[in-house]
Write a protein that holds these residues in place. Structure first.
Motif, PDB file in Angstrom:
ATOM      1  N   UNK A  52      14.069  17.062  36.292  1.00 25.96           N
ATOM      2  CA  UNK A  52      14.542  18.300  36.908  1.00 25.96           C
ATOM      3  C   UNK A  52      13.937  19.516  36.208  1.00 25.96           C
ATOM      4  N   UNK A  53      13.810  19.438  34.875  1.00 29.65           N
ATOM      5  CA  UNK A  53      13.224  20.549  34.124  1.00 29.65           C
ATOM      6  C   UNK A  53      11.753  20.755  34.489  1.00 29.65           C
ATOM      7  N   UNK A  54      11.028  19.658  34.676  1.00 30.34           N
ATOM      8  CA  UNK A  54       9.622  19.781  35.079  1.00 30.34           C
ATOM      9  C   UNK A  54       9.508  20.494  36.427  1.00 30.34           C
ATOM     10  N   UNK A  55      10.421  20.172  37.349  1.00 26.92           N
ATOM     11  CA  UNK A  55      10.391  20.815  38.668  1.00 26.92           C
ATOM     12  C   UNK A  55      10.783  22.282  38.554  1.00 26.92           C
ATOM     13  N   UNK A  56      11.807  22.572  37.741  1.00 27.01           N
ATOM     14  CA  UNK A  56      12.247  23.950  37.558  1.00 27.01           C
ATOM     15  C   UNK A  56      11.134  24.800  36.949  1.00 27.01           C
ATOM     16  N   UNK A 107       0.722  20.209  38.356  1.00 29.41           N
ATOM     17  CA  UNK A 107      -0.397  20.660  37.530  1.00 29.41           C
ATOM     18  C   UNK A 107      -0.624  19.619  36.431  1.00 29.41           C
ATOM     19  N   UNK A 108      -1.677  19.765  35.693  1.00 27.91           N
ATOM     20  CA  UNK A 108      -1.923  18.844  34.575  1.00 27.91           C
ATOM     21  C   UNK A 108      -0.833  19.018  33.519  1.00 27.91           C
ATOM     22  N   UNK A 109      -0.318  17.904  33.011  1.00 22.88           N
ATOM     23  CA  UNK A 109       0.673  17.928  31.921  1.00 22.88           C
ATOM     24  C   UNK A 109       0.112  17.088  30.780  1.00 22.88           C
ATOM     25  N   UNK A 125       3.891  10.162  24.281  1.00 22.98           N
ATOM     26  CA  UNK A 125       3.665  11.138  25.352  1.00 22.98           C
ATOM     27  C   UNK A 125       2.433  10.701  26.133  1.00 22.98           C
ATOM     28  N   UNK A 126       2.313  11.225  27.349  1.00 27.83           N
ATOM     29  CA  UNK A 126       1.228  10.795  28.229  1.00 27.83           C
ATOM     30  C   UNK A 126       0.549  12.014  28.835  1.00 27.83           C
ATOM     31  N   UNK A 127      -0.696  11.820  29.165  1.00 33.58           N
ATOM     32  CA  UNK A 127      -1.455  12.868  29.833  1.00 33.58           C
ATOM     33  C   UNK A 127      -1.503  12.548  31.330  1.00 33.58           C
ATOM     34  N   UNK A 128      -0.901  13.428  32.128  1.00 30.93           N
ATOM     35  CA  UNK A 128      -0.950  13.234  33.574  1.00 30.93           C
ATOM     36  C   UNK A 128      -1.690  14.407  34.195  1.00 30.93           C
ATOM     37  N   UNK A 129      -2.332  14.164  35.312  1.00 33.38           N
ATOM     38  CA  UNK A 129      -3.093  15.214  35.988  1.00 33.38           C
ATOM     39  C   UNK A 129      -2.399  15.583  37.295  1.00 33.38           C
ATOM     40  N   UNK A 130      -2.750  16.732  37.822  1.00 35.71           N
ATOM     41  CA  UNK A 130      -2.153  17.210  39.066  1.00 35.71           C
ATOM     42  C   UNK A 130      -2.267  16.139  40.148  1.00 35.71           C
ATOM     43  N   UNK A 131      -1.132  15.840  40.813  1.00 31.53           N
ATOM     44  CA  UNK A 131      -1.116  14.829  41.874  1.00 31.53           C
ATOM     45  C   UNK A 131      -0.661  13.465  41.424  1.00 31.53           C
ATOM     46  N   UNK A 132      -0.536  13.246  40.111  1.00 32.29           N
ATOM     47  CA  UNK A 132      -0.060  11.949  39.625  1.00 32.29           C
ATOM     48  C   UNK A 132       1.412  11.744  40.011  1.00 32.29           C
TER      49      UNK A 132
END
Length: 290
Positions: A52-56, A107-109, A125-132
């Motif tokens: 929820x925090x990521x979306x906020x 977005x990229x996280x 922790x992990x590296x995710x890119x926009x659209x993952x």
């Protein structure tokens, strides 16, 4: 698109894995139709605090993926709000439509983490890119049976062809095809039909001769004790007829008894072609005599 169990390079909130052990992501979808649009009203329920925090923070959003194999439409709709709606033109959907809810990275996280990660991911922790994909809900399907396919276009679910066994059987009906009911004519009858079909004045007469008995045959099957709804429920032509029957107050999924004779109901489904055909014949006869 169909959601299947698969492995991701990072933990994903889903019903088919324990990557994230607490929280859930569920989507309630309400679909309404009109002649012009399908309207989708989406309500998402998310109980994972970090997600929820990521979306906020607008690093992730809710996404609905729509896919229709008949029209080859693939489209996504996204929102940072848990309640949103969108429209798709009616002519863009037909037949089976797959609806899949996601939460995707907006977005990229670089340091993606969640306090509810499984113990195997503690401290990681992990590296995710926009659209993952960050979360998936169970996919849903619905049948886009257009209003225009109902009464006016009932003939569109029929096709007329030539029987393979030549002139042995003058008329037969095949209900085993998924898209259309196939009316099979002998070689000679098919040639008569082919030429008559080019004349608009004979259209209602042909409906009486061909479509009406085909529908009567189908309705007699539905009335029989060994009728299996599941055998036809995914067929496009069956959905159109089922929709028309429901508008007549007949629900064949729950009960296969018909309130009237198969002949009477078939005429209601197809719009009484007999009366129109007889009138056309009468008017043509009178003109010839004059």
């Amino acid at each position: 698109m169909k959601v299947s169990k698969r492995y991701y390079p990072h933990p994903v909130l889903s019903t088919f894995s324990d990557d994230i052990i607490k929280g859930h992501f569920e989507t309630n979808l309400n679909i309404t139709t009109s002649r012009a649009f399908y309207t989708f009203d989406v309500n998402c329920s998310l109980t994972n605090i970090d997600m929820l925090n990521y979306i906020e923070e607008k690093q992730a959003y809710y996404v609905i993926h729509i896919e229709c194999s008949d029209t080859r439409l693939r489209q996504v709709f996204q929102s940072f709000d848990s309640h949103f709606s969108f429209e798709i033109p009616s002519d863009k959907l037909n037949g089976k439509v797959e609806v899949t809810p996601f939460i995707l990275a907006a977005k990229d996280i670089r340091n993606y983490s969640n306090i509810e990660f499984h113990a195997d991911y503690t401290g990681l922790t992990f590296s995710v890119v926009k659209g993952d994909v960050l979360a998936i809900d169970e996919g849903k399907t619905f049948d886009a049976v257009k209003e225009k396919d109902d009464l006016k276009h009932i003939p569109s679910i029929f096709t007329v062809g030539k029987a393979q066994d030549s002139d042995k059987i003058p008329f037969d009906v095949d209900f085993e095809q998924t898209n259309k009911i196939v009316i099979k004519l002998s070689k000679s009858n098919f040639e008569y039909y082919r030429q008559l079909a080019q004349n608009n004045e004979t259209a209602q007469i042909l409906s009486s001769i061909l479509l009406l008995p085909a529908l009567v045959s189908l309705l007699e099957q539905i009335k029989s004790s060994d009728f299996e709804y599941e055998q036809f429920e995914e067929f496009r032509w069956f959905k159109v007829i089922e929709l028309r029957l429901k508008k007549l107050g007949i629900d064949i999924e729950r009960k296969n008894d018909l309130p009237e004779s198969a002949v009477a109901i078939a005429q209601k489904i197809i719009g009484d072609p007999l009366s129109g055909g007889l009138k056309a014949l009468f008017e043509n006869t009178v003109q010839v005599e004059e």
